[in-house]
Design a protein around this motif. Sequence first.
Motif, PDB file in Angstrom:
ATOM      1  N   GLY A   1       0.698  -1.304  -0.112  1.00  0.00           N
ATOM      2  CA  GLY A   1       0.168   0.026   0.145  1.00  0.00           C
ATOM      3  C   GLY A   1       0.731   1.126   0.193  1.00  0.00           C
ATOM      4  O   GLY A   1       0.409   2.378  -0.159  1.00  0.00           O
TER       5      GLY A   1
ATOM      6  N   TYR B   1      -3.312 -11.902  -3.887  1.00  0.00           N
ATOM      7  CA  TYR B   1      -4.539 -11.527  -3.376  1.00  0.00           C
ATOM      8  C   TYR B   1      -4.007 -10.424  -2.475  1.00  0.00           C
ATOM      9  O   TYR B   1      -4.846  -9.642  -2.131  1.00  0.00           O
TER      10      TYR B   1
ATOM     11  N   HIS C   1      -2.700  -7.572  -3.766  1.00  0.00           N
ATOM     12  CA  HIS C   1      -3.868  -6.654  -4.208  1.00  0.00           C
ATOM     13  C   HIS C   1      -4.574  -5.990  -3.317  1.00  0.00           C
ATOM     14  O   HIS C   1      -4.972  -4.676  -3.307  1.00  0.00           O
ATOM     15  N   ARG C   2      -4.789  -6.466  -2.183  1.00  0.00           N
ATOM     16  CA  ARG C   2      -5.629  -5.687  -0.829  1.00  0.00           C
ATOM     17  C   ARG C   2      -4.898  -4.659  -0.275  1.00  0.00           C
ATOM     18  O   ARG C   2      -5.513  -3.481  -0.236  1.00  0.00           O
TER      19      ARG C   2
ATOM     20  N   LYS D   1      -4.932  -1.774  -3.016  1.00  0.00           N
ATOM     21  CA  LYS D   1      -6.361  -1.244  -2.848  1.00  0.00           C
ATOM     22  C   LYS D   1      -6.379  -0.285  -1.868  1.00  0.00           C
ATOM     23  O   LYS D   1      -6.933   0.679  -1.806  1.00  0.00           O
TER      24      LYS D   1
ATOM     25  N   ASN E   1      -4.523   2.956  -1.965  1.00  0.00           N
ATOM     26  CA  ASN E   1      -4.872   3.738  -3.158  1.00  0.00           C
ATOM     27  C   ASN E   1      -3.911   4.001  -4.103  1.00  0.00           C
ATOM     28  O   ASN E   1      -3.713   4.928  -4.549  1.00  0.00           O
TER      29      ASN E   1
ATOM     30  N   TRP F   1      -3.318   2.717 -10.516  1.00  0.00           N
ATOM     31  CA  TRP F   1      -3.385   1.564 -11.308  1.00  0.00           C
ATOM     32  C   TRP F   1      -2.249   1.210 -12.125  1.00  0.00           C
ATOM     33  O   TRP F   1      -1.940   0.205 -12.520  1.00  0.00           O
TER      34      TRP F   1
ATOM     35  N   ARG G   1       0.049  -0.510  -9.802  1.00  0.00           N
ATOM     36  CA  ARG G   1      -0.328  -1.613  -9.678  1.00  0.00           C
ATOM     37  C   ARG G   1      -0.043  -2.380 -10.696  1.00  0.00           C
ATOM     38  O   ARG G   1       0.463  -3.846 -10.663  1.00  0.00           O
TER      39      ARG G   1
END
Length: 290
Positions: free
Chosen positions: A219, A254, A257-258, A261, A264, A267, A270
């Motif tokens: 993150g 996963y 990804h969390r 996300k 923020n 993309w 990401r």
Amino acid sequence: MIVTFNRSAKLVKVLDALDAQTRRPEVILVVDNASTDDTQEVIEARARTDLSIRYLRLPKNVGGAGGFHEGIKAAYALGAHYFWVSDDDAYPEPDAIERLIHAINAFQARNEWRPSFACSRVEWIDGTMCEMNTPRPVWDWPRFLQPDAGWALVDSASFVSILIPRWAVGEHGLPIADYFIWFDDAEYTRRLSRSYPGIYCPESRVIHDTPDNRGVNFGLVDEKSLWKFKYGARNETSWRRREAGIMGVLAYTYGVHRQMKGGNVPWRLRRQIFRAIGGGMMFAPKIVKV
């Protein structure tokens, strides 16, 4: 053994801290990742008056992972019984190494199990715990905790003030140089822990002089740190595929990804992390034995 790159001022502080140790290393091996500052001149000048210093200059920058690989290989060839391994910006308290040596020997004498490593409590410059250097406990971490011996069992630690016995290197080989940077220490200590976990020794303290106190969390990915996170994603994916197969990779993806996300993360960043994870699926570096 210290790995360094272009931080001669901090490296000198590390050497000063080693000079002040109550249990001083017999040999101090400085592995230089082809620094372009004055590191070579500074270390060679110091080595003329301190005969315990050995200077190993690598022909190119092979990253922290490559530096620790080459350093432990060289120290093993020198016949070292224990390898104290650390970064060039971590300053051990005067009794840090003595306490690690005492802990690893005392643990074995009390419990008959031999720890595969012993690691220090790593503090940031303000005295708080350094987030990126937090060891990972095993499920029964307090099994041998005693009032006079507060050593928790851990299976993962960083290359910041960690003591590794010779037998562990002989059985499990060297850190993976091809990782270049990030997750090399986690992979290596988890590999060592196949024999028996390491121990966390909070009475051995070291100060990690990093610009900020941030943990490893996707993150936090931004433009400046993206390149490091990409190495981390590739390397940990490779390890998870080796140890847990495709399901391990999916669970890791996963989680990443969390985190992105939740943070923020844009993309466009990401997507680059996910591409690094894809690259890790095909990345299978070999483990080199000594």
